[in-house]
Enzyme design. Structure first.
Site, mmCIF file in Angstrom:
data_model
loop_
_atom_site.group_PDB
_atom_site.id
_atom_site.type_symbol
_atom_site.label_atom_id
_atom_site.label_comp_id
_atom_site.label_asym_id
_atom_site.label_seq_id
_atom_site.Cartn_x
_atom_site.Cartn_y
_atom_site.Cartn_z
ATOM 1 N N LYS A 78 8.314 0.562 12.319
ATOM 2 C CA LYS A 78 8.369 0.858 13.771
ATOM 3 C C LYS A 78 8.822 -0.329 14.589
ATOM 4 C CE LYS A 78 5.105 1.321 11.823
ATOM 5 N NZ LYS A 78 4.063 1.605 10.904
ATOM 6 N N LYS A 87 5.540 2.476 18.544
ATOM 7 C CA LYS A 87 5.569 3.922 18.278
ATOM 8 C C LYS A 87 5.832 4.693 19.570
ATOM 9 C CE LYS A 87 2.428 3.322 14.372
ATOM 10 N NZ LYS A 87 1.011 3.227 13.981
ATOM 11 N N THR A 102 0.829 -1.209 0.000
ATOM 12 C CA THR A 102 0.000 0.000 0.000
ATOM 13 C C THR A 102 0.862 1.258 0.000
ATOM 14 O OG1 THR A 102 -1.461 -1.275 1.412
ATOM 15 C CG2 THR A 102 -1.955 1.057 1.217
ATOM 16 N N VAL A 103 1.877 1.296 0.858
ATOM 17 C CA VAL A 103 2.710 2.498 0.952
ATOM 18 C C VAL A 103 3.760 2.509 -0.159
ATOM 19 C CG1 VAL A 103 4.232 3.856 2.434
ATOM 20 C CG2 VAL A 103 2.344 2.565 3.464
HETATM 21 N N1 HSE Z 1 -1.740 -0.291 11.473
HETATM 22 C C1 HSE Z 1 -1.359 1.041 11.862
HETATM 23 C C2 HSE Z 1 -2.598 1.817 12.276
HETATM 24 C C3 HSE Z 1 -0.663 1.818 10.786
HETATM 25 O O1 HSE Z 1 -3.691 1.287 12.247
HETATM 26 O O2 HSE Z 1 -2.429 2.953 12.665
HETATM 27 C C4 HSE Z 1 0.761 1.391 10.612
HETATM 28 O O3 HSE Z 1 1.456 1.499 11.812
#
Ligand code: HSE
Length: 433
Positions: free
Chosen positions: A104, A204, A14-15
């Site tokens: 992350k 994170k 996706t990214v």
């Molecule tokens: N899966 C994460 C979220 C995004 O739902 O924020 C990627 O870290």
């Protein structure tokens, strides 16, 4: 004539697909902004024939990561997970390539080795996309606030869980129904555990804490509780008391019971007053509030996931990294001089709201209150509702600020008490002081 820099993109999901699209479409702007022509030398994928969101030039697609990395000036890692990403990133850094990653989990588990490799090879490691997608919180902590003292970081850094909790709050859906809707809309993965168990937010949280407190904080330092036990009843009760339930990542500079200054890092579902800015963060959005000594309170808000928003963060790092390659200079290196210890989660202090089911008879309330008193936890308010049969009652208690370990001892004692049929939920309360 600008210099040409080879960029390898690892991963075209996706990214990654959006990164390739933007590098292709914004070629001239990127050259003007960085001083270098960006040439994608390879897009490394597991299967060159898999369908993609953006039609990538087939000549760029390869499964040979080593050969691609060895030709690259900059490597963009968007594979995720630990292996093979760890091996590829180490290879790139060892060869002096700049690495840009959105990973992350990799940084929160193996950051120190990668930061040391970056310094040893006199190169750069960027990771804006690793925390809160498009929201420039890494830049904010690493650069904008490098001269300030950050005391607290508190935020919603997982869009999937925010979507699920928001859905439960606004529609009355159960956790399972809200998760199914999140999966239907593509917010939640088929295996949603990294999000709903709080692990993505914990990674994170560790990254933000490391930057905010100039110390090494790893994923295993974070006390984590996910959202899987949150019920529609918790949501009802939260609404009744004027709160939303949010999965918060909290990193704070605080002292422990013996006055030692250190870092507290935790991720858990939390009651947040509806008047607090974090309570208004809806859907899959992210927001982080920083409390700083000189800057005061700052709030960062935006899209924390998704192809184009996360690619925006990658492209920002790409411009900075490419510019350093042609004009000199470096990204900030790891800053860990403060070496603050990680404090025991049991010494954290917050307010709590507890929901109990009890026998409805004389002396029950006094027994419950006695248990709180014996553990030094002061009650702020109590509300009791009779059940339909009139034999049992539901009690909602909220506390003044208390130590986590004391509250755990209270819950333990309540569970053992004959007066209490069940401790139905215990939620921390933040944002009301
Ligand atoms: N899966 C994460 C979220 C995004 O739902 O924020 C990627 O870290």
């Amino acid at each position: 004539m600008e210099k040409t820099l080879n960029v390898t993109v690892l991963g075209a999901g996706t990214v990654g697909s959006q990164v390739v699209r933007l590098i292709t479409e914004k070629h001239d702007e990127l050259a003007a902004r960085s001083g270098a022509r960006i040439r994608i030398n390879a897009v490394v994928v597991r299967d060159v024939n898999a369908p993609r969101d953006f039609a990538i030039d087939p000549a760029l697609l390869t499964t040979d990561a080593e050969a691609a990395i060895d030709e690259a000036d900059l490597v963009i890692e968007l594979i995720g997970g630990i292996e093979p990403a760890f091996t590829f990133v180490k290879r790139a850094l060892s060869r002096g390539a700049t690495v840009i990653t959105g990973n992350k989990a990799l940084l929160a588990q193996h950051g120190p080795e990668l930061y040391e490799l970056t310094a040893a090879n006199d190169t750069d490691l960027y990771y804006e996309a690793a925390v809160a997608g498009a929201v420039p919180i890494v830049y904010g902590l690493r650069e904008s606030l490098a001269g300030d003292t950050v005391n607290r970081v508190i935020g919603i850094v997982n869009g999937t869980t925010n979507f699920i909790l928001d859905q439960m709050h606004t529609t009355g859906a159960s956790y399972a129904e809200a998760l199914a809707e999140a999966q239907r809309l593509g917010f939640a993965e088929a295996d949603p555990s990294a999000d709903v168990d709080g692990l993505d937010a914990a990674a994170k949280c560790a990254l933000m804490a490391s930057l905010a407190f100039h110390s090494r904080v790893s994923m295993s330092d974070v006390a984590v509780e996910g959202i899987t036990a949150i019920t529609a009843k918790d949501m009802d009760e939260a609404a009744r008391s004027g709160h939303a339930i949010k999965l918060l990542a909290i990193a704070e500079r605080r002292t422990d019971d013996s006055g030692v200054e250190g870092i507290g890092v935790r991720v858990h579902p939390t009651l947040v007053p509806l008047t607090h800015p974090l309570a208004t963060v809806s859907g899959a959005f992210n927001a982080v509030v920083l409390e700083c000594e000189s800057a005061g309170r700052l709030m960062f808000y935006g899209q924390g996931a998704g192809g184009a928003p996360t690619a925006s963060a990658v492209l920002g790092d790409l411009v900075a990294g490419a510019s350093h390659k042609v004009r000199g200079g470096h990204a900030p290196r790891e800053s860990r001089y403060a070496e603050l210890p990680i404090l025991d989660a049991g010494t954290a202090q917050t307010r709590y709201q507890m929901r109990l089911r009890v026998e409805d008879r004389a002396g029950v309330l006094s027994e419950v209150a006695g248990i709180f008193a014996r553990h030094g936890v002061s009650i702020l308010s109590v509300a009791q509702k009779e059940t339909e049969d009139g034999q049992k009652a539901n009690i909602v208690l909220s506390t003044h600020t208390a130590r986590e370990a004391d509250l755990e001892a209270v819950a333990d004692a309540l569970n053992k008490s004959n007066a209490v049929l069940a401790v139905e939920s215990t939620l921390r309360v933040e944002g009301d002081r």
